[in-house]
Design an enzyme around this catalytic site. Sequence first.
Site, short mmCIF file in Angstrom:
data_model
loop_
_atom_site.label_atom_id
_atom_site.label_comp_id
_atom_site.label_asym_id
_atom_site.label_seq_id
_atom_site.Cartn_x
_atom_site.Cartn_y
_atom_site.Cartn_z
CG ASP A 486 -2.29 0.57 0.94
OD1 ASP A 486 -2.39 1.41 0.03
OD2 ASP A 486 -3.24 0.20 1.64
CG ASP A 555 -9.36 2.25 -0.60
OD1 ASP A 555 -8.93 1.10 -0.72
OD2 ASP A 555 -8.75 3.15 0.01
C1 GLA Z 1 -5.74 1.84 2.11
C2 GLA Z 1 -6.13 0.68 1.24
C3 GLA Z 1 -7.21 -0.14 1.91
C4 GLA Z 1 -6.69 -0.61 3.24
C5 GLA Z 1 -6.24 0.57 4.08
C6 GLA Z 1 -5.56 0.11 5.34
O1 GLA Z 1 -6.78 2.78 2.20
O2 GLA Z 1 -6.53 1.12 -0.02
O3 GLA Z 1 -7.58 -1.22 1.11
O4 GLA Z 1 -5.62 -1.51 3.05
O5 GLA Z 1 -5.34 1.40 3.38
O6 GLA Z 1 -5.15 1.15 6.13
#
Ligand code: GLA
Length: 740
Positions: A486, A555
Amino acid sequence: ESQGVMTVTITFDETKKYFHLQNESVSYVIALEEEKYVSHQYWGKRLNSFSQVADYPRQDNAFAPNPFEVPGRVFSLATLPQEFPGNGSGDFRESAFECLYPDQTTVSLLTYKSHEIVTGKQPLQGLPHTYETKEEPAETLLLTMEDTVTKVEVVLSYTLFRDYPVLTRSASFRNNGAEDIHLNKALSMSIDFPDADFDMIQLPGAWGRERQIVRTPLVRGIHTLDSKRGTTSHAYQPFVALADKTATEDQGAVYGFHFVYSGEFRANVEVDTYAQTRVQMGINPTHFQWHLPVGEAFQTPEVVLVYSENGLNGLSQTLHPFYQKHLIRGQHQLAERPVLINNWEGTYFDFTAEKIEAMADEASTLGIELFVLDDGWFGKRDDDYSSLGDWHVHTAKLPSGLKQLAENIKAKGMLFGLWFEPEMISEDSELFRAHPDWCIHTLGREKSLSRSQYVIDFSRKEVRDNILAQMMAILDDVPVDYIKWDYNRNMTEIGTAAPGALPGEVLHKYMLGLYEVMEALVAKYPQILFESCSGGGGRFDPGILYYMPQTWTSDNTDAVARLEIQYGTSLVMPISSMGSHVSAIPNHQTHRKASMKMRGDVAMAGNLGYELDVTTLSEAEKQEMKEQISFYKEHRKLVQYGVFHRILSPFETQNEAAWIFVSPEQDEALYFYYRVLDRANLKKKKVLFKGLDSAKYYTVSGYEGVIGGDELMNRGLYLKDALQGDFQSVCLVLKEAQSV
Ligand code: GLA
């Protein structure tokens, strides 16, 4: 001419002074006007031969300057279509590069020096790049240009792939002069179209609504799509296309440009005073300045140029297999992707080992193959205020350790995956307390926080090595099969505490450092499937695909929002690269309640996963999930590696979407139709298919008998299901059958 055999050739005509790059589908022609000005002649559908060279219209245009060497007033760089225009020497359009010389001047003019035609394609050291294979080879033209005054040399590299209407371009700058210089701008490519009768297509977005297709008529001016956010970001895809005004999803000419890089980029489309169009792409000059000592070289990342004569589907159907076979690498390159469950939306930070195991128990009985433990397993991370940079297990949360948890999950017959955010550091972390200057920042200025974190300074080797060592300690101990990588903020106050560093070099050095770390990990752990993420699809670019075969598309897991996001993403990204999950309702991003069927049908059009607390589902929901998963496993090869055709655009219809996955042999297909909102008194929906073999016959699930491919594509069929209510979807399986 060969018959039926695929060929790729690059030739130079010594007398007429032109290069013709040609395969079965495209031609690209470059000429040396006045024996030395490198001009663009043609790019498009294959030409058997090219004869009209040096026909650039010689005429006296008012206020168009003339180079000193060319007598008369009829030759001007202000009107000449070029391949890599210089700065301040007679062309008033945007330059492809800018050198800052020791005397502070920036005027440059490149002319032809030499060339080389080589078989194959050289790798770009330290940068992601497309590659040729034995089965699908390529040829390369290395065209060297020089500024005869300052002795700066630029090698333009053009690789034409034999089996695709695809050309890649990059540039390498070498300082052969007597003094060090700086590059203020070093784009990867520039091309001039002789007119401007195009629509411009781009993929702008934001967090939660990535890659929305926007098509507008091209008008006068300089149109810039870019990133000044450190990495590619959600705001724009490093992509732009020019489409003939009449081009549609399936017909007409489209010229696409896609940058193989994950840092700040600039894509410029400029319509000039003569209605000619210049397209340029490369590293964004905004935060860039590179010191180029005498005798040294600077290599730019590359751009993929794709020509489609079959509209936007043609563009996608070129890019998908091209990226799958010539960009993505490793064990998982062409492998079927596991159905996963991710605990993020199910638990967020609030989980225990027992909870995770209970979720895994349930998931494994449903047929899920991979459990991904998301954010919150390390340091003392119970919320997003701490611990990034401390990559050791959160013992209060997981007292028996990560290895034990992974082994327990694997004992249930599942693979185990883990979330990392390696490029970040929390203010509240052991690492930050030990090394407060290890983040991207500008000395003497306050640092902007975002999600309470800073970007860790990957331009510095000692920083990269620390993170790499921490990650390897985990990976050497815990049986990890998958990593979600990430990256959750944009960069600000870009700079470094590294002594003597030039601020304008930090970002590109960061990217080179990032690629170095990724390369080290994929080389050492080839079994690990990497999925990139940046607040969803904020860094979903071809550069990352070279290291990580898939990306978390967004997301936003809402099925309706996903129609647009996945439809837009499919324009440039292979389906096998798109993570898509079924999540709980009401949806956490849009608060919508779409049926399990619709959520499944949308998520199945990518790499299917689930992102919810399975332990709280009803038996009926679990049964439906189980059926979705086994159906998906049966068809996933077709979805992930089949030929994808967009049929109905959610951007155009506002209320519907449809697409189809067809096997390369056209003996199998999976069709999806989606309708967002219901209306009273609708007639039954008739749908049309694409991509089938018009000479073949097919059975269609839920329908009697067999139907011709031609009939399905031209007459279509009425959907049987009564679509009642909002958020409806239909999935049809087509199989080749004997005619009746
Ligand atoms: C980001 C990612 C999510 C999740 C969060 C965790 O927003 O896109 O899928 O992994 O971080 O903090």
